[in-house]
Design an enzyme around this catalytic site. Structure first.
Site, mmCIF file in Angstrom:
data_model
loop_
_atom_site.group_PDB
_atom_site.id
_atom_site.type_symbol
_atom_site.label_atom_id
_atom_site.label_comp_id
_atom_site.label_asym_id
_atom_site.label_seq_id
_atom_site.Cartn_x
_atom_site.Cartn_y
_atom_site.Cartn_z
ATOM 1 C CG ASP A 189 -0.249 -0.030 2.537
ATOM 2 O OD1 ASP A 189 0.959 0.293 2.622
ATOM 3 O OD2 ASP A 189 -0.922 -0.360 3.542
ATOM 4 C CB ALA A 190 0.138 4.843 0.189
#
Length: 143
Positions: free
Chosen positions: A16-17
């Protein structure tokens, strides 16, 4: 039953980020380990599919303990715990340096790809499963 181990590296596309592995990707790692376990037995998913057979997840129970991160070197295990006429139960673990990050019990069913109904294992796979269950634990190694 015999345990199979597959090394996996965490890439940016898996995260994810924040650089943490997105939860569904653990299931993808486990799917790869089961596919490679099957290949180690001399059978490919393609061969099964071409013969009208599919292996599908029937039930999944998963526990996430700790996150994996970008660039981690992971190991994914797949161990057959039991098998029946149309079902396999795997115990699977995604670990980092021996520490479990995600553990799952995965039940796989053998189905007719056209009718989507349970069918018995193909003879070649049934023979290999019988052979694996007949081996004493001490004789089984990890590939």
């Amino acid at each position: 039953m015999s345990e199979f181990r597959l090394p996996v590296r965490v890439y940016i596309e898996d995260t994810d980020a924040g650089g943490i592995v997105y939860y569904v990707n653990y299931l993808k790692y486990m799917e790869r380990a089961r596919s490679e376990w099957l290949r180690e037995l001399g059978i490919t998913q393609r061969e099964l599919f071409e013969s009208g057979i599919q292996l599908v997840v029937h039930r999944l129970e998963c526990r996430y303990a700790k996150p994996a991160r970008l660039d981690d070197a992971l190991e994914v295990s797949a161990e057959v715990r039991s098998h029946g006429r149309v079902r396999l139960q795997f115990a699977q673990v995604v670990s980092r340096r021996g520490e479990p990050l995600c553990e799952a019990r995965v039940d796989i069913a053998c189905i007719d790809a056209t009718r989507l109904k349970p069918v018995s294992w193909p003879p070649a796979l049934a023979a290999r499963l019988t052979h694996l269950s007949d081996q004493p634990q001490a004789q089984r190694g990890c590939p």
